[in-house]
Design a protein around this motif. Structure first.
Motif, PDB file in Angstrom:
ATOM      1  N   GLN A  30       0.853  -1.061  -0.106  1.00  0.00           N
ATOM      2  CA  GLN A  30      -0.068   0.074  -0.086  1.00  0.00           C
ATOM      3  C   GLN A  30       0.947   1.117  -0.092  1.00  0.00           C
ATOM      4  O   GLN A  30       0.652   2.142  -0.731  1.00  0.00           O
ATOM      5  CB  GLN A  30      -0.960   0.030   1.036  1.00  0.00           C
ATOM      6  CG  GLN A  30      -1.959   1.196   1.368  1.00  0.00           C
ATOM      7  CD  GLN A  30      -3.056   1.133   0.005  1.00  0.00           C
ATOM      8  OE1 GLN A  30      -3.427   0.201  -0.279  1.00  0.00           O
ATOM      9  NE2 GLN A  30      -2.928   2.169  -0.791  1.00  0.00           N
ATOM     10  N   ILE A  33       2.155   1.611  -3.442  1.00  0.00           N
ATOM     11  CA  ILE A  33       1.041   2.259  -4.383  1.00  0.00           C
ATOM     12  C   ILE A  33       0.918   3.801  -4.256  1.00  0.00           C
ATOM     13  O   ILE A  33       0.980   4.424  -5.043  1.00  0.00           O
ATOM     14  CB  ILE A  33      -0.305   1.477  -3.924  1.00  0.00           C
ATOM     15  CG1 ILE A  33      -0.265   0.074  -4.624  1.00  0.00           C
ATOM     16  CG2 ILE A  33      -1.478   2.214  -4.588  1.00  0.00           C
ATOM     17  CD1 ILE A  33      -1.291  -0.704  -3.855  1.00  0.00           C
ATOM     18  N   VAL A  34       0.938   3.998  -2.908  1.00  0.00           N
ATOM     19  CA  VAL A  34       0.882   5.665  -2.660  1.00  0.00           C
ATOM     20  C   VAL A  34       2.100   6.464  -3.110  1.00  0.00           C
ATOM     21  O   VAL A  34       1.920   7.399  -3.748  1.00  0.00           O
ATOM     22  CB  VAL A  34       0.429   5.955  -1.165  1.00  0.00           C
ATOM     23  CG1 VAL A  34       0.663   7.082  -0.778  1.00  0.00           C
ATOM     24  CG2 VAL A  34      -0.758   5.254  -0.649  1.00  0.00           C
ATOM     25  N   GLY A  36       4.100   5.293  -5.408  1.00  0.00           N
ATOM     26  CA  GLY A  36       3.971   5.316  -7.035  1.00  0.00           C
ATOM     27  C   GLY A  36       3.266   6.062  -7.799  1.00  0.00           C
ATOM     28  O   GLY A  36       3.563   7.020  -8.608  1.00  0.00           O
ATOM     29  N   ARG A  37       1.856   6.486  -7.078  1.00  0.00           N
ATOM     30  CA  ARG A  37       0.972   7.058  -7.768  1.00  0.00           C
ATOM     31  C   ARG A  37       1.183   8.603  -7.630  1.00  0.00           C
ATOM     32  O   ARG A  37       1.121   9.543  -8.495  1.00  0.00           O
ATOM     33  CB  ARG A  37      -0.367   6.911  -7.254  1.00  0.00           C
ATOM     34  CG  ARG A  37      -1.608   7.672  -7.828  1.00  0.00           C
ATOM     35  CD  ARG A  37      -2.751   7.390  -7.156  1.00  0.00           C
ATOM     36  NE  ARG A  37      -3.343   5.895  -7.131  1.00  0.00           N
ATOM     37  CZ  ARG A  37      -4.193   5.535  -6.186  1.00  0.00           C
ATOM     38  NH1 ARG A  37      -4.580   6.269  -5.514  1.00  0.00           N
ATOM     39  NH2 ARG A  37      -4.743   4.153  -6.322  1.00  0.00           N
ATOM     40  N   TYR A  38       1.516   9.131  -6.294  1.00  0.00           N
ATOM     41  CA  TYR A  38       1.612  10.732  -6.097  1.00  0.00           C
ATOM     42  C   TYR A  38       3.071  10.958  -6.199  1.00  0.00           C
ATOM     43  O   TYR A  38       3.490  12.135  -6.365  1.00  0.00           O
ATOM     44  CB  TYR A  38       1.034  11.032  -4.565  1.00  0.00           C
ATOM     45  CG  TYR A  38      -0.322  10.381  -4.409  1.00  0.00           C
ATOM     46  CD1 TYR A  38      -1.195  11.525  -5.130  1.00  0.00           C
ATOM     47  CD2 TYR A  38      -0.901   9.650  -3.744  1.00  0.00           C
ATOM     48  CE1 TYR A  38      -2.706  10.844  -4.931  1.00  0.00           C
ATOM     49  CE2 TYR A  38      -2.055   9.298  -3.688  1.00  0.00           C
ATOM     50  CZ  TYR A  38      -2.888   9.985  -4.166  1.00  0.00           C
ATOM     51  OH  TYR A  38      -4.581   9.915  -4.181  1.00  0.00           O
ATOM     52  N   GLY A  41       3.643   9.052 -10.220  1.00  0.00           N
ATOM     53  CA  GLY A  41       2.655   9.024 -11.444  1.00  0.00           C
ATOM     54  C   GLY A  41       2.243   7.640 -12.111  1.00  0.00           C
ATOM     55  O   GLY A  41       1.828   7.669 -13.071  1.00  0.00           O
ATOM     56  N   VAL A  42       2.645   6.687 -11.305  1.00  0.00           N
ATOM     57  CA  VAL A  42       2.579   5.324 -12.026  1.00  0.00           C
ATOM     58  C   VAL A  42       1.395   4.530 -10.972  1.00  0.00           C
ATOM     59  O   VAL A  42       1.321   4.689  -9.851  1.00  0.00           O
ATOM     60  CB  VAL A  42       3.863   4.579 -11.721  1.00  0.00           C
ATOM     61  CG1 VAL A  42       3.669   3.108 -12.293  1.00  0.00           C
ATOM     62  CG2 VAL A  42       5.111   5.216 -12.409  1.00  0.00           C
ATOM     63  N   ASN A  43       0.572   4.033 -11.759  1.00  0.00           N
ATOM     64  CA  ASN A  43      -0.648   3.288 -11.170  1.00  0.00           C
ATOM     65  C   ASN A  43      -0.644   2.079 -11.810  1.00  0.00           C
ATOM     66  O   ASN A  43      -0.444   1.507 -12.784  1.00  0.00           O
ATOM     67  CB  ASN A  43      -1.789   4.235 -11.379  1.00  0.00           C
ATOM     68  CG  ASN A  43      -3.034   3.541 -10.429  1.00  0.00           C
ATOM     69  OD1 ASN A  43      -2.693   2.874  -9.406  1.00  0.00           O
ATOM     70  ND2 ASN A  43      -4.219   3.846 -10.773  1.00  0.00           N
ATOM     71  N   SER A  44      -1.066   0.834 -10.936  1.00  0.00           N
ATOM     72  CA  SER A  44      -1.432  -0.474 -11.481  1.00  0.00           C
ATOM     73  C   SER A  44      -2.567  -0.933 -10.635  1.00  0.00           C
ATOM     74  O   SER A  44      -2.611  -1.106  -9.326  1.00  0.00           O
ATOM     75  CB  SER A  44      -0.110  -1.453 -11.140  1.00  0.00           C
ATOM     76  OG  SER A  44      -0.236  -2.863 -11.263  1.00  0.00           O
ATOM     77  N   ILE A  45      -3.515  -1.623 -11.480  1.00  0.00           N
ATOM     78  CA  ILE A  45      -4.946  -2.132 -10.927  1.00  0.00           C
ATOM     79  C   ILE A  45      -4.480  -3.488 -10.161  1.00  0.00           C
ATOM     80  O   ILE A  45      -4.892  -3.591  -9.227  1.00  0.00           O
ATOM     81  CB  ILE A  45      -5.748  -2.248 -12.071  1.00  0.00           C
ATOM     82  CG1 ILE A  45      -6.359  -1.027 -12.808  1.00  0.00           C
ATOM     83  CG2 ILE A  45      -6.993  -2.814 -11.480  1.00  0.00           C
ATOM     84  CD1 ILE A  45      -6.896   0.109 -11.775  1.00  0.00           C
ATOM     85  N   GLN A  48      -2.959  -2.803  -7.179  1.00  0.00           N
ATOM     86  CA  GLN A  48      -3.919  -2.347  -6.016  1.00  0.00           C
ATOM     87  C   GLN A  48      -4.886  -3.648  -5.478  1.00  0.00           C
ATOM     88  O   GLN A  48      -5.189  -3.688  -4.305  1.00  0.00           O
ATOM     89  CB  GLN A  48      -4.894  -1.007  -6.534  1.00  0.00           C
ATOM     90  CG  GLN A  48      -4.414   0.029  -6.802  1.00  0.00           C
ATOM     91  CD  GLN A  48      -5.275   1.252  -7.467  1.00  0.00           C
ATOM     92  OE1 GLN A  48      -6.277   0.957  -7.865  1.00  0.00           O
ATOM     93  NE2 GLN A  48      -4.805   2.323  -7.696  1.00  0.00           N
TER      94      GLN A  48
END
Length: 170
Positions: A30, A33-34, A36-38, A41-45, A48
């Protein structure tokens, strides 16, 4: 009978010793994920969804251990002020009339869905997700079986004279 109860307790203890690492893994994933995203700028369903899978596994397979160590949710309306004999009777009633039958009913009614999910190797919850919903659904019968086994162990201890029902009492 004491030996059987110890074996059944051992199943819950072994399961807990394995899955407890999922809590740490879940926090780390988790966090990744945070970040990576913020930050990147990377995201993976799929990543998640892995948190969902880990949380479900931790909860479903850890329930029997929670029952073993007497940390489950209990409605203490009557139980808190009851004598040891009354508590024993309440516990026996709870296992025989409530817990075991409800787990057997859940197992019975969920089995067709789990079986069908395995038959088609049911895919992801979301597009781009983990292609293993059949594994997630398999947690339901595992949950039921582990809770029934732990309940039988506690029931054996409750019915044996001079024994404590939970590891928390020991």
């Amino acid at each position: 009978m004491q030996r059987l109860a110890d074996i059944l307790d051992g199943i819950s203890l072994m399961t807990a010793s394995i899955i407890r690492w999922l809590a740490l893994m879940m926090v780390l994933v988790q966090f990744a994920i945070v970040v990576g995203r913020y930050v990147f700028g990377v995201n993976s369903i799929a990543v998640q969804e892995s948190v969902l899978y880990m949380h479900a596994t931790l909860f479903m397979l850890g329930a029997a251990y929670t029952l073993l160590v007497d940390q489950h949710v209990r409605v203490d309306v009557f139980y808190a002020k009851a004598t040891d004999t009354t508590r024993r009777r309440i516990d026996i009633f709870g296992h025989v009339v409530l817990l075991i039958p409800s787990m057997l009913v859940l197992l019975y009614w969920s089995w067709p869905s789990v079986r069908n999910s395995w038959k088609i190797l049911e895919g992801p919850i979301s597009v781009g997700g983990i292609e293993a919903v059949f594994l997630l659904k398999s947690l339901i019968p595992a949950f039921c079986i582990l809770l029934v086994l732990q309940s039988l162990s506690l029931l054996i201890r409750l019915l044996l004279p001079g024994t404590s029902a939970s590891k928390a009492d020991a």
